[in-house]
Design an enzyme around this catalytic site. Structure first.
Site, PDB file in Angstrom:
ATOM      1  N   TYR A 180      -1.722  -0.630  10.541  1.00  0.00           N
ATOM      2  CA  TYR A 180      -2.010  -1.215   9.225  1.00  0.00           C
ATOM      3  C   TYR A 180      -0.806  -1.013   8.295  1.00  0.00           C
ATOM      4  CZ  TYR A 180      -3.698  -1.246   4.425  1.00  0.00           C
ATOM      5  OH  TYR A 180      -3.815  -1.481   3.081  1.00  0.00           O
ATOM      6  N   SER A 185       0.830  -1.217   0.000  1.00  0.00           N
ATOM      7  CA  SER A 185       0.000   0.000   0.000  1.00  0.00           C
ATOM      8  C   SER A 185       0.856   1.255   0.000  1.00  0.00           C
ATOM      9  CB  SER A 185      -0.873  -0.010   1.249  1.00  0.00           C
ATOM     10  OG  SER A 185      -1.468   1.241   1.429  1.00  0.00           O
ATOM     11  N   LYS A 211       2.088  -3.760   6.632  1.00  0.00           N
ATOM     12  CA  LYS A 211       2.494  -3.877   5.216  1.00  0.00           C
ATOM     13  C   LYS A 211       4.013  -3.721   5.084  1.00  0.00           C
ATOM     14  CE  LYS A 211      -1.574  -4.332   3.243  1.00  0.00           C
ATOM     15  NZ  LYS A 211      -1.949  -5.574   2.560  1.00  0.00           N
TER      16      LYS A 211
HETATM   17  N1  UFG Z   1     -12.761  11.403   2.890  1.00  0.00           N
HETATM   18  C1  UFG Z   1     -13.806  12.248   3.228  1.00  0.00           C
HETATM   19  N2  UFG Z   1     -14.931  11.702   3.778  1.00  0.00           N
HETATM   20  C2  UFG Z   1     -15.073  10.368   4.003  1.00  0.00           C
HETATM   21  C3  UFG Z   1     -13.999   9.497   3.651  1.00  0.00           C
HETATM   22  C4  UFG Z   1     -12.860  10.056   3.110  1.00  0.00           C
HETATM   23  O1  UFG Z   1     -13.714  13.463   3.043  1.00  0.00           O
HETATM   24  O2  UFG Z   1     -16.122   9.933   4.498  1.00  0.00           O
HETATM   25  C5  UFG Z   1     -11.555  11.979   2.262  1.00  0.00           C
HETATM   26  C6  UFG Z   1     -10.275  11.746   3.046  1.00  0.00           C
HETATM   27  O3  UFG Z   1     -10.095  12.774   4.007  1.00  0.00           O
HETATM   28  C7  UFG Z   1      -9.229  11.765   1.925  1.00  0.00           C
HETATM   29  C8  UFG Z   1      -9.969  11.167   0.736  1.00  0.00           C
HETATM   30  O4  UFG Z   1     -11.356  11.318   1.035  1.00  0.00           O
HETATM   31  O5  UFG Z   1      -8.876  13.088   1.602  1.00  0.00           O
HETATM   32  C9  UFG Z   1      -9.685   9.682   0.531  1.00  0.00           C
HETATM   33  O6  UFG Z   1      -9.919   8.970   1.728  1.00  0.00           O
HETATM   34  P1  UFG Z   1     -10.033   7.372   1.773  1.00  0.00           P
HETATM   35  O7  UFG Z   1     -10.383   6.995   3.177  1.00  0.00           O
HETATM   36  O8  UFG Z   1     -10.919   6.899   0.702  1.00  0.00           O
HETATM   37  O9  UFG Z   1      -8.570   6.905   1.384  1.00  0.00           O
HETATM   38  P2  UFG Z   1      -7.158   7.186   2.089  1.00  0.00           P
HETATM   39  O10 UFG Z   1      -6.308   7.909   1.106  1.00  0.00           O
HETATM   40  O11 UFG Z   1      -7.298   7.777   3.427  1.00  0.00           O
HETATM   41  O12 UFG Z   1      -6.606   5.708   2.339  1.00  0.00           O
HETATM   42  C10 UFG Z   1      -6.668   4.736   1.322  1.00  0.00           C
HETATM   43  C11 UFG Z   1      -6.872   3.368   1.972  1.00  0.00           C
HETATM   44  C12 UFG Z   1      -5.662   2.932   2.701  1.00  0.00           C
HETATM   45  C13 UFG Z   1      -4.467   3.038   1.812  1.00  0.00           C
HETATM   46  C14 UFG Z   1      -4.321   4.421   1.251  1.00  0.00           C
HETATM   47  C15 UFG Z   1      -3.181   4.466   0.268  1.00  0.00           C
HETATM   48  O13 UFG Z   1      -7.964   3.407   2.882  1.00  0.00           O
HETATM   49  O14 UFG Z   1      -5.822   1.586   3.083  1.00  0.00           O
HETATM   50  O15 UFG Z   1      -5.510   4.777   0.561  1.00  0.00           O
HETATM   51  O16 UFG Z   1      -2.914   5.747  -0.159  1.00  0.00           O
HETATM   52  F1  UFG Z   1      -3.374   2.731   2.512  1.00  0.00           F
END
Ligand code: UFG
Length: 340
Positions: free
Chosen positions: A148, A124, A152
């Site tokens: 997490y 990841s 990895k």
């Molecule tokens: N976000 C919101 N509201 C929500 C969920 C997310 O505004 O309800 C925003 C987050 O703040 C972020 C973006 O949407 O700016 C993406 O968030 P995600 O939770 O979809 O993804 P992340 O980038 O936080 O994390 C994901 C996976 C991880 C992985 C990572 C790798 O969840 O397992 O990408 O970059 F490691």
């Protein structure tokens, strides 16, 4: 090739199964169904035209995995089984080390005992932590901030050690950015249990009326519209990346790591707008406080995968949104949920 696919009933695993089988590979799935459902096996068969072999079990069960490897003359392993909730890993780190790290250890022991020569591992982009520069390349410093991510990173380290001790072994670690979307059939996709942690499944559930409003975590990031920017990659492109990694390992040994992303970032607001356009539904949202542990902006340097794996993401944001919506619509119109 004869491929053991761990976690093959999950969101990414089911798409990898379809891509491998469509390319003529034999697929044997081992999945404990802790975050997936058996129905998915039939859905894979509906798309690929044949049933994958399926075992319900734990990848850390050395005797089981050795038996599967021998029985099916497995020559390659694609290892995706693992827990993936960042928030839960902070609360329950031991659960993550037990399942992700110890599970992988058992799998590796079984592979070594049966002399399996190839492994593709689901890593990841989270291992890079807060990007020090963009785009993030594979040499970027690794600064994990949750259990997490550390699980990895530990596994990548184990794989480096094993590969150094066994030069004939070929290992590819694929560092995923943000997988979204679904297979074009709408038969398989992402169906999180409980409240979704990730953006896209939450957006989908708001658009379908299952949830009222999307909380946008932070509107004051140093990005063009103030919301977080990520490299969203279509899950079918990601799945094809695994096929490319397998092809790469047919003529390469040693340890290798590649980013799988598009090289382009989209903000949360851009994602909402694109989804509204593709689904024809509005997604009510409100800007709330930042989520702890989030970074402002992350997107991949994709040159290494283009050169090394001869692979590039090709599907557009529109396809990511429309396919996610198609999957959701099939669920809402009577298709049984894989999590039922
Ligand atoms: N976000 C919101 N509201 C929500 C969920 C997310 O505004 O309800 C925003 C987050 O703040 C972020 C973006 O949407 O700016 C993406 O968030 P995600 O939770 O979809 O993804 P992340 O980038 O936080 O994390 C994901 C996976 C991880 C992985 C990572 C790798 O969840 O397992 O990408 O970059 F490691």
């Amino acid at each position: 090739m004869k491929v053991l696919l761990t976690g093959g009933c999950g969101y990414i695993g089911s798409h990898v199964a379809v891509v491998l089988m469509s390319a003529g590979h034999e697929v044997v799935i081992v999945d404990d169904l802790s975050n997936s459902h058996r129905d998915v096996v039939g859905r894979i068969a509906d798309i690929a035209g044949q049933l994958p072999v399926f075992y319900q079990g734990d990848v850390g069960d050395v005797a089981l995995v050795r038996d599967v490897i021998r029985r099916h003359q497995i020559d390659s392993v694609i290892h995706l089984a693992g827990f993936k909730s960042v928030g839960e890993s902070v609360q329950l780190p031991l659960k993550y080390y037990q399942n992700n790290v110890c599970g992988t250890l058992g799998l590796l022991q079984a592979m070594e005992a049966e002399s399996v020569p190839r492994l593709v591992f689901s890593s990841s982009a989270t291992i890079y932590g807060d990007p020090q520069y963009l785009p993030v390349d594979e040499a970027h410093p690794q600064r994990v901030i949750n259990a997490y991510g550390r699980s990895k990173l530990h596994i990548e380290g184990m794989l480096q050690d094993i590969s150094a001790s066994r030069p004939s072994l070929g290992v590819v670690c694929l560092r995923y950015f943000n997988p979204v979307g679904a297979h074009g059939s709408g038969l398989i996709g992402e169906y999180p249990r409980g409240t979704p942690n990730n953006l896209m499944p939450y957006v989908v559930q708001v658009a379908s009326g299952e949830r009222e409003v999307l909380n946008v975590f932070g509107g004051d990031y140093p990005t063009p519209d103030g919301t977080g920017v990520r490299d969203y990659i279509h899950v079918m492109d990601l799945a094809e990346g695994h096929l490319a990694a397998l092809n790469f390992l047919s003529s390469n040994s040693g340890w290798h790591a590649f980013n799988l992303g598009t090289g382009r970032g989209f903000s949360v607001l851009e994602m909402i707008r694109a989804f509204e356009k593709e689904s024809g539904h509005t997604v009510p949202y409100r800007i709330t406080a930042r989520r702890e542990g989030d970074v402002a902006c992350s997107y991949a340097d994709v040159q290494a995968a283009a050169r090394g794996l001869n692979w590039k993401a090709t599907r557009a944001l529109e396809d990511m949104c429309s396919s996610a919506w198609r999957f959701q619509s099939r669920l809402s119109t009577g298709g049984r949920s894989p999590a039922d």
